[in-house]
Design a protein around this motif. Structure first.
Motif, PDB file in Angstrom:
ATOM      1  N   TRP A   1      -0.920  -0.703  -3.840  1.00  0.00           N
ATOM      2  CA  TRP A   1      -2.163  -1.402  -3.710  1.00  0.00           C
ATOM      3  C   TRP A   1      -3.265  -0.574  -3.236  1.00  0.00           C
ATOM      4  CZ3 TRP A   1      -2.187  -5.563  -6.364  1.00  0.00           C
ATOM      5  CH2 TRP A   1      -0.967  -6.366  -6.556  1.00  0.00           C
ATOM      6  N   ASP A   2      -3.072   0.421  -2.100  1.00  0.00           N
ATOM      7  CA  ASP A   2      -4.144   1.160  -1.777  1.00  0.00           C
ATOM      8  C   ASP A   2      -4.666   1.972  -2.873  1.00  0.00           C
ATOM      9  OD1 ASP A   2      -4.586   0.331   0.749  1.00  0.00           O
ATOM     10  OD2 ASP A   2      -3.098   1.413   1.687  1.00  0.00           O
ATOM     11  N   ALA A   3      -3.706   2.426  -3.603  1.00  0.00           N
ATOM     12  CA  ALA A   3      -4.200   3.445  -4.862  1.00  0.00           C
ATOM     13  C   ALA A   3      -4.971   2.517  -5.774  1.00  0.00           C
ATOM     14  CB  ALA A   3      -2.932   3.903  -5.498  1.00  0.00           C
ATOM     15  N   TYR A   4      -4.599   1.356  -6.012  1.00  0.00           N
ATOM     16  CA  TYR A   4      -5.497   0.518  -6.999  1.00  0.00           C
ATOM     17  C   TYR A   4      -6.906   0.375  -6.300  1.00  0.00           C
ATOM     18  CZ  TYR A   4      -1.070  -1.022  -8.713  1.00  0.00           C
ATOM     19  OH  TYR A   4       0.400  -0.869  -9.287  1.00  0.00           O
ATOM     20  N   ARG A   5      -7.014   0.268  -4.971  1.00  0.00           N
ATOM     21  CA  ARG A   5      -8.250  -0.028  -4.453  1.00  0.00           C
ATOM     22  C   ARG A   5      -9.269   1.015  -4.676  1.00  0.00           C
ATOM     23  NH1 ARG A   5      -4.677  -2.239  -0.257  1.00  0.00           N
ATOM     24  NH2 ARG A   5      -4.251  -4.445  -0.683  1.00  0.00           N
ATOM     25  N   ARG A   6      -8.602   2.243  -4.614  1.00  0.00           N
ATOM     26  CA  ARG A   6      -9.156   3.518  -4.784  1.00  0.00           C
ATOM     27  C   ARG A   6      -9.921   3.879  -6.314  1.00  0.00           C
ATOM     28  NH1 ARG A   6      -5.759   5.146  -1.106  1.00  0.00           N
ATOM     29  NH2 ARG A   6      -4.480   6.471  -2.619  1.00  0.00           N
ATOM     30  N   ARG A   7      -9.209   3.269  -7.263  1.00  0.00           N
ATOM     31  CA  ARG A   7      -9.290   3.448  -8.437  1.00  0.00           C
ATOM     32  C   ARG A   7     -10.301   2.450  -9.406  1.00  0.00           C
ATOM     33  NH1 ARG A   7      -6.721   7.141  -6.949  1.00  0.00           N
ATOM     34  NH2 ARG A   7      -4.789   7.909  -7.882  1.00  0.00           N
ATOM     35  N   GLN A   8     -10.644   2.690 -10.398  1.00  0.00           N
ATOM     36  CA  GLN A   8     -11.574   1.746 -11.395  1.00  0.00           C
ATOM     37  C   GLN A   8     -10.930   0.965 -12.185  1.00  0.00           C
ATOM     38  OE1 GLN A   8     -15.078   3.870 -12.402  1.00  0.00           O
ATOM     39  NE2 GLN A   8     -16.249   2.088 -12.882  1.00  0.00           N
ATOM     40  N   ILE A   9     -11.006  -0.370 -11.869  1.00  0.00           N
ATOM     41  CA  ILE A   9     -10.312  -1.233 -13.002  1.00  0.00           C
ATOM     42  C   ILE A   9     -11.437  -2.091 -13.619  1.00  0.00           C
ATOM     43  CG2 ILE A   9      -8.592  -3.314 -13.039  1.00  0.00           C
ATOM     44  CD1 ILE A   9      -7.350  -1.833 -10.350  1.00  0.00           C
TER      45      ILE A   9
ATOM     46  N   ARG B   1      -6.728 -13.271 -10.839  1.00  0.00           N
ATOM     47  CA  ARG B   1      -6.328 -13.925  -9.302  1.00  0.00           C
ATOM     48  C   ARG B   1      -5.263 -13.084  -8.590  1.00  0.00           C
ATOM     49  NH1 ARG B   1      -1.223 -15.832  -8.438  1.00  0.00           N
ATOM     50  NH2 ARG B   1      -0.991 -15.572 -10.666  1.00  0.00           N
ATOM     51  N   ILE B   2      -4.428 -12.380  -9.311  1.00  0.00           N
ATOM     52  CA  ILE B   2      -3.687 -11.566  -8.878  1.00  0.00           C
ATOM     53  C   ILE B   2      -4.212 -10.248  -7.973  1.00  0.00           C
ATOM     54  CG2 ILE B   2      -1.458  -9.991  -8.885  1.00  0.00           C
ATOM     55  CD1 ILE B   2      -0.536 -11.632 -11.343  1.00  0.00           C
ATOM     56  N   LEU B   3      -5.068  -9.827  -8.482  1.00  0.00           N
ATOM     57  CA  LEU B   3      -5.935  -8.468  -7.885  1.00  0.00           C
ATOM     58  C   LEU B   3      -6.878  -9.165  -7.010  1.00  0.00           C
ATOM     59  CD1 LEU B   3      -6.652  -6.698 -11.263  1.00  0.00           C
ATOM     60  CD2 LEU B   3      -5.119  -6.046  -9.660  1.00  0.00           C
ATOM     61  N   LYS B   4      -7.525 -10.002  -6.896  1.00  0.00           N
ATOM     62  CA  LYS B   4      -8.352 -10.587  -6.032  1.00  0.00           C
ATOM     63  C   LYS B   4      -7.498 -10.921  -4.854  1.00  0.00           C
ATOM     64  CE  LYS B   4     -12.666 -12.394  -8.371  1.00  0.00           C
ATOM     65  NZ  LYS B   4     -12.570 -12.231  -9.496  1.00  0.00           N
ATOM     66  N   SER B   5      -6.380 -11.750  -4.915  1.00  0.00           N
ATOM     67  CA  SER B   5      -5.530 -11.934  -3.896  1.00  0.00           C
ATOM     68  C   SER B   5      -5.026 -10.864  -2.922  1.00  0.00           C
ATOM     69  CB  SER B   5      -4.487 -12.905  -4.167  1.00  0.00           C
ATOM     70  OG  SER B   5      -3.484 -12.207  -4.894  1.00  0.00           O
ATOM     71  N   ASN B   6      -4.901  -9.811  -3.599  1.00  0.00           N
ATOM     72  CA  ASN B   6      -4.470  -8.474  -2.680  1.00  0.00           C
ATOM     73  C   ASN B   6      -5.691  -7.423  -2.567  1.00  0.00           C
ATOM     74  OD1 ASN B   6      -1.278  -8.675  -2.705  1.00  0.00           O
ATOM     75  ND2 ASN B   6      -2.059  -9.353  -4.890  1.00  0.00           N
ATOM     76  N   GLY B   7      -7.014  -8.037  -2.611  1.00  0.00           N
ATOM     77  CA  GLY B   7      -7.872  -7.160  -2.036  1.00  0.00           C
ATOM     78  C   GLY B   7      -8.193  -5.951  -3.138  1.00  0.00           C
ATOM     79  N   VAL B   8      -8.199  -6.244  -4.327  1.00  0.00           N
ATOM     80  CA  VAL B   8      -8.390  -5.144  -5.214  1.00  0.00           C
ATOM     81  C   VAL B   8      -9.676  -5.360  -6.027  1.00  0.00           C
ATOM     82  CG1 VAL B   8      -7.625  -3.908  -7.152  1.00  0.00           C
ATOM     83  CG2 VAL B   8      -5.740  -4.543  -5.588  1.00  0.00           C
ATOM     84  N   PRO B   9     -10.551  -4.441  -5.977  1.00  0.00           N
ATOM     85  CA  PRO B   9     -11.866  -5.049  -6.227  1.00  0.00           C
ATOM     86  C   PRO B   9     -12.188  -4.593  -7.983  1.00  0.00           C
ATOM     87  CG  PRO B   9     -11.926  -2.762  -5.202  1.00  0.00           C
ATOM     88  CD  PRO B   9     -10.679  -3.447  -4.921  1.00  0.00           C
ATOM     89  N   ALA B  10     -11.512  -5.062  -8.514  1.00  0.00           N
ATOM     90  CA  ALA B  10     -11.396  -4.903 -10.165  1.00  0.00           C
ATOM     91  C   ALA B  10     -12.457  -5.677 -10.761  1.00  0.00           C
ATOM     92  CB  ALA B  10     -10.264  -5.779 -10.749  1.00  0.00           C
ATOM     93  N   TRP B  11     -13.163  -5.077 -11.864  1.00  0.00           N
ATOM     94  CA  TRP B  11     -14.242  -5.860 -12.624  1.00  0.00           C
ATOM     95  C   TRP B  11     -13.496  -6.510 -13.629  1.00  0.00           C
ATOM     96  CZ3 TRP B  11     -18.572  -2.385 -15.405  1.00  0.00           C
ATOM     97  CH2 TRP B  11     -19.399  -3.420 -16.196  1.00  0.00           C
TER      98      TRP B  11
END
Length: 244
Positions: free
Chosen positions: A175-183, A205-215
């Protein structure tokens, strides 16, 4: 634009595999083919041409591997054999193909694709965020049920981002790795996009609920599941990820 064709033997698949590389310098971009497609489809459908400014400017090195969807996702055969072969192809990509094309041991990759290629790009990214730092998935579907129906096992789960992300523990280091990546996940709302649109919404929905800033970008009701729109989308998003 320099183009190079390669064929090498895959130990894990026990067959020769082909790929093409466009350009020689810049960010490494791996582009997976669409369903049942081949390594040359990205070029044949004009995707390579619209990326020419980035390639000729030395900003990206476009790398197009071959796929085997016709034997795995699209095949009517035994589901366990199909998903085992898909998993071997996954290991071919991460263990053999990337090692063959990378220019340095620490090089990471942008990964992209359209339709089934969008699925593959997301599957590789979310399984291995240490290898892939950016994903641009266009019109993908992100769960294995679409092709395997009611059949479920450990490998369909491992190749179903919508499922393994839904159940990934909150303290998992990815999860921390995803937050540092560009999605970037993009889908149209027009013809032939219905199933892909719903799957993208679930990923959103899944990414937002886990605090991942995906576009997660929903294009208009005129935007169909087809190459003319994917050409527009890859130019738009590549311009945001890599400057010309």
């Amino acid at each position: 634009m320099e183009e190079n064709y390669y064929k090498h033997h895959s130990q894990v698949l026990d067959r020769d595999m082909e790929y093409k590389v466009y350009g020689t310098t810049g960010r490494a971009v791996v582009a997976f083919p669409s369903q049942n497609g081949r390594f040359f489809d990205y070029e044949n459908f004009g995707m390579t041409e619209v990326l020419r400014p980035w390639i000729e400017g030395g900003r990206i090195r476009l790398i197009c591997p071959d796929g085997i969807d016709g034997e795995t996702w699209s095949s009517p055969g035994d589901p366990r054999q199909r998903i085992e072969l898909q998993e071997r192809w996954y290991h071919y990509i991460v263990d053999e193909f990337l090692e063959a094309v990378r220019l340095s041991p620490d090089e990471t990759f942008i990964v992209t694709g359209c339709s089934m290629g969008g699925y593959h790009s997301a599957n590789f990214f979310f399984r291995r965020p240490d290898l892939f730092d950016t994903v641009i998935a266009l019109s993908g579907i992100y769960h294995a049920d679409y092709f395997f129906g009611s059949y479920h096992d450990d490998l369909t789960y491992a190749n179903s981002p919508q499922d393994f992300l839904e159940h990934m523990p909150a303290d998992h280091p990815y999860w921390d790795a995803y937050r540092r990546r560009q999605i970037i996940l993009c889908v149209g709302q027009g013809a032939w996009e219905d199933d892909l649109l719903e799957s993208t919404r679930q990923m959103d929905r899944i990414l937002k609920s886990n605090g991942v800033p995906a576009w997660v970008d929903y294009w208009g009701y005129d935007v169909a599941h087809d190459w003319p729109w994917w050409r527009k989308q890859i130019v738009y998003f590549m311009g945001k990820v890599v400057k010309q």
